[in-house]
Design an enzyme around this catalytic site. Structure first.
Site, PDB file in Angstrom:
ATOM      1  N   HIS A  34       0.861  -1.184   0.000  1.00  0.00           N
ATOM      2  CA  HIS A  34       0.000   0.000   0.000  1.00  0.00           C
ATOM      3  C   HIS A  34       0.897   1.234   0.000  1.00  0.00           C
ATOM      4  O   HIS A  34       2.142   1.105  -0.049  1.00  0.00           O
ATOM      5  CB  HIS A  34      -0.934  -0.025   1.218  1.00  0.00           C
ATOM      6  CG  HIS A  34      -0.220  -0.307   2.514  1.00  0.00           C
ATOM      7  ND1 HIS A  34       0.673   0.582   3.083  1.00  0.00           N
ATOM      8  CD2 HIS A  34      -0.235  -1.387   3.323  1.00  0.00           C
ATOM      9  CE1 HIS A  34       1.151   0.071   4.202  1.00  0.00           C
ATOM     10  NE2 HIS A  34       0.628  -1.143   4.372  1.00  0.00           N
ATOM     11  N   GLY A  36       1.888   3.106   2.220  1.00  0.00           N
ATOM     12  CA  GLY A  36       2.892   3.143   3.295  1.00  0.00           C
ATOM     13  C   GLY A  36       4.193   2.501   2.811  1.00  0.00           C
ATOM     14  O   GLY A  36       5.278   3.080   2.938  1.00  0.00           O
ATOM     15  N   HIS A  37       4.075   1.307   2.223  1.00  0.00           N
ATOM     16  CA  HIS A  37       5.275   0.645   1.688  1.00  0.00           C
ATOM     17  C   HIS A  37       5.913   1.509   0.597  1.00  0.00           C
ATOM     18  O   HIS A  37       7.131   1.631   0.517  1.00  0.00           O
ATOM     19  CB  HIS A  37       4.907  -0.701   1.046  1.00  0.00           C
ATOM     20  CG  HIS A  37       4.359  -1.713   1.992  1.00  0.00           C
ATOM     21  ND1 HIS A  37       3.048  -2.113   1.973  1.00  0.00           N
ATOM     22  CD2 HIS A  37       4.956  -2.429   2.982  1.00  0.00           C
ATOM     23  CE1 HIS A  37       2.850  -3.038   2.903  1.00  0.00           C
ATOM     24  NE2 HIS A  37       3.984  -3.242   3.530  1.00  0.00           N
ATOM     25  N   GLN A  61       7.372 -15.546  11.997  1.00  0.00           N
ATOM     26  CA  GLN A  61       6.971 -14.448  12.887  1.00  0.00           C
ATOM     27  C   GLN A  61       5.480 -14.472  13.214  1.00  0.00           C
ATOM     28  O   GLN A  61       4.973 -13.596  13.894  1.00  0.00           O
ATOM     29  CB  GLN A  61       7.381 -13.103  12.303  1.00  0.00           C
ATOM     30  CG  GLN A  61       6.629 -12.663  11.060  1.00  0.00           C
ATOM     31  CD  GLN A  61       7.238 -11.421  10.439  1.00  0.00           C
ATOM     32  OE1 GLN A  61       8.273 -11.471   9.795  1.00  0.00           O
ATOM     33  NE2 GLN A  61       6.603 -10.274  10.649  1.00  0.00           N
ATOM     34  N   LYS A 153       4.751   2.643  11.808  1.00  0.00           N
ATOM     35  CA  LYS A 153       3.524   2.032  12.352  1.00  0.00           C
ATOM     36  C   LYS A 153       3.945   0.887  13.276  1.00  0.00           C
ATOM     37  O   LYS A 153       3.385   0.695  14.341  1.00  0.00           O
ATOM     38  CB  LYS A 153       2.623   1.510  11.237  1.00  0.00           C
ATOM     39  CG  LYS A 153       1.341   0.889  11.793  1.00  0.00           C
ATOM     40  CD  LYS A 153       0.380   0.498  10.716  1.00  0.00           C
ATOM     41  CE  LYS A 153       0.843  -0.695   9.942  1.00  0.00           C
ATOM     42  NZ  LYS A 153       0.920  -1.943  10.752  1.00  0.00           N
ATOM     43  N   GLN A 157       8.852  -2.709  16.434  1.00  0.00           N
ATOM     44  CA  GLN A 157       9.674  -3.544  15.545  1.00  0.00           C
ATOM     45  C   GLN A 157      10.990  -2.827  15.205  1.00  0.00           C
ATOM     46  O   GLN A 157      12.058  -3.450  15.151  1.00  0.00           O
ATOM     47  CB  GLN A 157       8.892  -3.857  14.261  1.00  0.00           C
ATOM     48  CG  GLN A 157       9.716  -4.548  13.194  1.00  0.00           C
ATOM     49  CD  GLN A 157       8.881  -5.066  12.040  1.00  0.00           C
ATOM     50  OE1 GLN A 157       8.373  -6.181  12.104  1.00  0.00           O
ATOM     51  NE2 GLN A 157       8.735  -4.288  10.981  1.00  0.00           N
ATOM     52  N   SER A 190      -1.533  -3.701   5.539  1.00  0.00           N
ATOM     53  CA  SER A 190      -2.017  -4.750   4.627  1.00  0.00           C
ATOM     54  C   SER A 190      -3.259  -5.410   5.221  1.00  0.00           C
ATOM     55  O   SER A 190      -4.132  -5.888   4.496  1.00  0.00           O
ATOM     56  CB  SER A 190      -0.929  -5.803   4.412  1.00  0.00           C
ATOM     57  OG  SER A 190       0.253  -5.162   3.966  1.00  0.00           O
TER      58      SER A 190
END
Ligand code: PAF
Length: 287
Positions: A34, A36-37, A61, A153, A157, A190
């Protein structure tokens, strides 16, 4: 843009880029791309001679098999978007290519990820960050990136990956990029594709409530701010807060007073029906 499926081909490609003296920007993704990527890719294209994007839904994960099975996959669309965005190579391997003999057959290696990996996502998704560290360290080893790009976001991480890079002695610049939001404020993810019409309508309440709480926090305690966020979101029938923590942005550990740290963020995970959405907001950054 070339599409690479095999590790040997990727190593050839990277070797050639390095011989030519090119810097490499890596954008690791699990696909279903999307805006963001694409903002990560855009930045990587600006800052590097060559950009490699990976599209790999990493099984190690996921601690919930249904989450892994339902994770959206749109490879053809992803490749088109990446090519248009100026990526030089997309690495889209099979699970067998990354984990020969299967994930269980891999040599056991416990990554030192620090306390930042024990809280929030670490608590609710046991093993998740070990899996992220495992795949990201493999991608770093294969791509030898100069810089690697991650979205804020997934705020926790990024902190955990920085810890992994330090403890494994990997030489790469970790670049954190701002959250991209839909016009109504929902953080792009996603997983948004899995929301029903009604859930998609109410999901922006997560960001709206967090944004409201920044104002509220100006004359309320951390405890009161925490409680008001949870109460407001839980009052929406489709939503249930899994956790909301107000933390020091550098350690990811909870703070109790606003003057305890120069950089404080609130990190939240909300179930919207069965879809797990995460978001965060900065309360203060004088760091
Ligand atoms: O953020 C993600 O999409 C994933 O955790 C990552 C970094 C691509 C590793 O699989």
């Amino acid at each position: 843009m070339i599409i690479i499926r095999k590790v040997a081909e990727l190593l050839d490609f990277v070797g050639h880029q390095k011989e030519t003296g090119h810097s490499i920007g890596l954008v690791p993704t699990m696909g279903a791309l999307h805006a963001g990527h694409l903002s990560l890719v855009e930045r990587a294209v600006k800052e590097n001679d060559c950009v490699v994007a990976s599209v790999f839904v990493n099984p190690t994960q996921f601690n919930n098999p249904t989450d892994l099975a339902t994770y959206p996959r749109k490879e053809e669309d992803d490749f088109k978007l990446l090519a248009e965005a100026g990526v030089s190579a997309v690495f889209a391997p099979s699970v067998e290519e990354i984990y020969p003999g299967g994930p269980e057959a891999q040599p056991r290696h416990e990554f030192e990820l620090g306390e930042a990996a024990e809280v929030m996502e670490g608590k609710f998704r046991p093993g998740h960050f070990q899996g992220v560290a495992q795949v990201v360290s493999i991608l770093f080893r294969l791509c030898s990136p100069t810089r690697a790009y991650f979205g804020e976001k997934d705020f926790q991480q990024i902190a955990v990956i920085r810890n992994m890079v330090k403890s494994e002695g990997i030489d790469v610049d970790i670049v954190a990029c701002p959250i991209k939001r839909a016009d109504d404020g929902l953080a792009l993810s996603s997983r948004n594709a899995l929301l029903t019409g009604r859930q998609r309508k109410v999901a922006p309440e997560i960001h709206k409530t967090l944004a409201y709480s920044v104002d509220y926090a100006k004359d309320h305690s951390i405890r009161a701010t925490h409680d008001t966020v949870v109460e407001r979101i839980d009052a929406i029938p489709e939503m249930k807060v899994e956790y909301f923590e107000i933390v020091d942005a550098r350690t990811l550990l909870p703070v109790e007073e606003w003057d305890e740290s120069p950089w404080i963020v609130g990190c939240i995970t909300v179930y919207c029906g069965s879809v797990r959405l995460i978001d965060n907001i900065t309360y203060k950054n004088t760091f």
